[in-house]
Motif scaffolding. Structure first.
Motif, PDB file in Angstrom:
ATOM      1  N   ASP A  27     -65.916  16.360 -51.240  1.00  0.00           N
ATOM      2  CA  ASP A  27     -66.925  16.309 -52.309  1.00  0.00           C
ATOM      3  C   ASP A  27     -66.457  17.083 -53.536  1.00  0.00           C
ATOM      4  O   ASP A  27     -65.552  17.923 -53.446  1.00  0.00           O
ATOM      5  CB  ASP A  27     -68.255  16.868 -51.807  1.00  0.00           C
ATOM      6  N   PRO A  28     -67.104  16.870 -54.691  1.00  0.00           N
ATOM      7  CA  PRO A  28     -66.669  17.528 -55.933  1.00  0.00           C
ATOM      8  C   PRO A  28     -66.674  19.055 -55.905  1.00  0.00           C
ATOM      9  O   PRO A  28     -65.889  19.687 -56.582  1.00  0.00           O
ATOM     10  CB  PRO A  28     -67.657  17.012 -56.974  1.00  0.00           C
ATOM     11  N   SER A  29     -67.552  19.668 -55.120  1.00  0.00           N
ATOM     12  CA  SER A  29     -67.609  21.135 -55.089  1.00  0.00           C
ATOM     13  C   SER A  29     -66.743  21.727 -53.980  1.00  0.00           C
ATOM     14  O   SER A  29     -66.818  22.915 -53.706  1.00  0.00           O
ATOM     15  CB  SER A  29     -69.053  21.593 -54.900  1.00  0.00           C
ATOM     16  N   GLN A  30     -65.919  20.905 -53.347  1.00  0.00           N
ATOM     17  CA  GLN A  30     -65.153  21.349 -52.192  1.00  0.00           C
ATOM     18  C   GLN A  30     -63.653  21.161 -52.372  1.00  0.00           C
ATOM     19  O   GLN A  30     -63.212  20.457 -53.273  1.00  0.00           O
ATOM     20  CB  GLN A  30     -65.593  20.548 -50.946  1.00  0.00           C
ATOM     21  N   VAL A  31     -62.904  21.815 -51.490  1.00  0.00           N
ATOM     22  CA  VAL A  31     -61.479  21.554 -51.325  1.00  0.00           C
ATOM     23  C   VAL A  31     -61.235  21.402 -49.828  1.00  0.00           C
ATOM     24  O   VAL A  31     -62.006  21.874 -49.009  1.00  0.00           O
ATOM     25  CB  VAL A  31     -60.572  22.687 -51.889  1.00  0.00           C
ATOM     26  N   ALA A  32     -60.165  20.712 -49.489  1.00  0.00           N
ATOM     27  CA  ALA A  32     -59.786  20.563 -48.086  1.00  0.00           C
ATOM     28  C   ALA A  32     -58.470  21.287 -47.855  1.00  0.00           C
ATOM     29  O   ALA A  32     -57.529  21.157 -48.635  1.00  0.00           O
ATOM     30  CB  ALA A  32     -59.653  19.093 -47.712  1.00  0.00           C
ATOM     31  N   LEU A  33     -58.420  22.066 -46.805  1.00  0.00           N
ATOM     32  CA  LEU A  33     -57.209  22.771 -46.410  1.00  0.00           C
ATOM     33  C   LEU A  33     -56.602  22.001 -45.244  1.00  0.00           C
ATOM     34  O   LEU A  33     -57.192  21.914 -44.173  1.00  0.00           O
ATOM     35  CB  LEU A  33     -57.534  24.201 -45.999  1.00  0.00           C
ATOM     36  N   VAL A  34     -55.451  21.396 -45.468  1.00  0.00           N
ATOM     37  CA  VAL A  34     -54.806  20.566 -44.451  1.00  0.00           C
ATOM     38  C   VAL A  34     -53.876  21.434 -43.615  1.00  0.00           C
ATOM     39  O   VAL A  34     -53.089  22.223 -44.143  1.00  0.00           O
ATOM     40  CB  VAL A  34     -54.037  19.401 -45.107  1.00  0.00           C
ATOM     41  N   LYS A  35     -54.005  21.272 -42.299  1.00  0.00           N
ATOM     42  CA  LYS A  35     -53.175  22.022 -41.355  1.00  0.00           C
ATOM     43  C   LYS A  35     -52.259  21.055 -40.619  1.00  0.00           C
ATOM     44  O   LYS A  35     -52.692  19.993 -40.190  1.00  0.00           O
ATOM     45  CB  LYS A  35     -54.050  22.755 -40.335  1.00  0.00           C
ATOM     46  N   THR A  36     -50.999  21.429 -40.488  1.00  0.00           N
ATOM     47  CA  THR A  36     -50.042  20.666 -39.707  1.00  0.00           C
ATOM     48  C   THR A  36     -49.720  21.467 -38.448  1.00  0.00           C
ATOM     49  O   THR A  36     -49.248  22.597 -38.550  1.00  0.00           O
ATOM     50  CB  THR A  36     -48.758  20.412 -40.522  1.00  0.00           C
ATOM     51  N   PHE A  37     -50.016  20.890 -37.305  1.00  0.00           N
ATOM     52  CA  PHE A  37     -49.866  21.573 -36.022  1.00  0.00           C
ATOM     53  C   PHE A  37     -50.569  22.929 -36.030  1.00  0.00           C
ATOM     54  O   PHE A  37     -50.077  23.917 -35.498  1.00  0.00           O
ATOM     55  CB  PHE A  37     -48.395  21.713 -35.625  1.00  0.00           C
ATOM     56  N   GLY A  38     -51.735  22.999 -36.677  1.00  0.00           N
ATOM     57  CA  GLY A  38     -52.551  24.205 -36.689  1.00  0.00           C
ATOM     58  C   GLY A  38     -52.207  25.226 -37.756  1.00  0.00           C
ATOM     59  O   GLY A  38     -52.886  26.223 -37.905  1.00  0.00           O
ATOM     60  N   LYS A  39     -51.139  25.003 -38.526  1.00  0.00           N
ATOM     61  CA  LYS A  39     -50.732  25.943 -39.564  1.00  0.00           C
ATOM     62  C   LYS A  39     -51.022  25.334 -40.928  1.00  0.00           C
ATOM     63  O   LYS A  39     -50.744  24.159 -41.174  1.00  0.00           O
ATOM     64  CB  LYS A  39     -49.240  26.257 -39.436  1.00  0.00           C
TER      65      LYS A  39
END
Length: 163
Positions: A27-39
């Protein structure tokens, strides 16, 4: 022949559903933190995004625009109705008096990576840090100073210390 076709369709549907686990919306007020293999790997902004399916990659969505608040010395039961928390509200002043303090701490997430991955319960950390700073500042002043001239100064100092 018909059985092989049904099996193929079922496998294709399962594979499609599996690969769709990598599609997500921010959503516009959010960011997503992508994790690869949990990191932690990278941050994405608002919009529709795709990453490798589970268990290779996953994501955590953090609201970075909303101003969060923590209540010290009271709790809001419903709008206009409050309950006092004496264990948080009573603070000893520098001249030996006890004052009851109720405060609202407002904050916004500046660094979502640290907010999510570095602290187990970040909202509680903000509350305890603010409460500690408030107790320290009040302990250095008299009850008269706290209730009159120094009130705004104490609020400013607590804000600076907490930040």
């Amino acid at each position: 022949m018909k059985f092989k076709f049904v099996v193929f369709i079922v496998i294709a549907v399962v594979a499609a559903v599996y690969f769709m686990t990598g599609i997500y919306q921010v959503d516009p007020s959010q960011v997503a933190l992508v994790k690869t293999f949990g990191k932690y790997s990278y941050t994405t902004g608002p919009g529709i995004h795709i990453h490798a399916p589970y268990p290779f990659q996953s994501h955590v969505i953090v609201d970075v625009q909303t101003i969060r608040k923590q209540e010290i010395g009271f709790r809001t039961i419903r709008p206009g109705q409050y309950a006092s928390r004496k264990e948080e509200a009573l603070i000893l002043t520098g001249d030996g008096n006890i004052v009851s303090v109720e405060a609202v701490v407002q904050f916004r997430v500046n660094d979502p990576v640290k907010f999510v991955f570095s602290v187990e319960r970040p909202e509680e950390l903000v509350k305890f840090t603010t409460e500690s700073a408030l107790r320290e500042r009040i302990a250095k002043r008299t009850v008269d100073e706290i209730l009159t001239a120094e009130r705004d100064r104490v609020a400013y100092e607590v804000q600076e210390m907490t930040q």
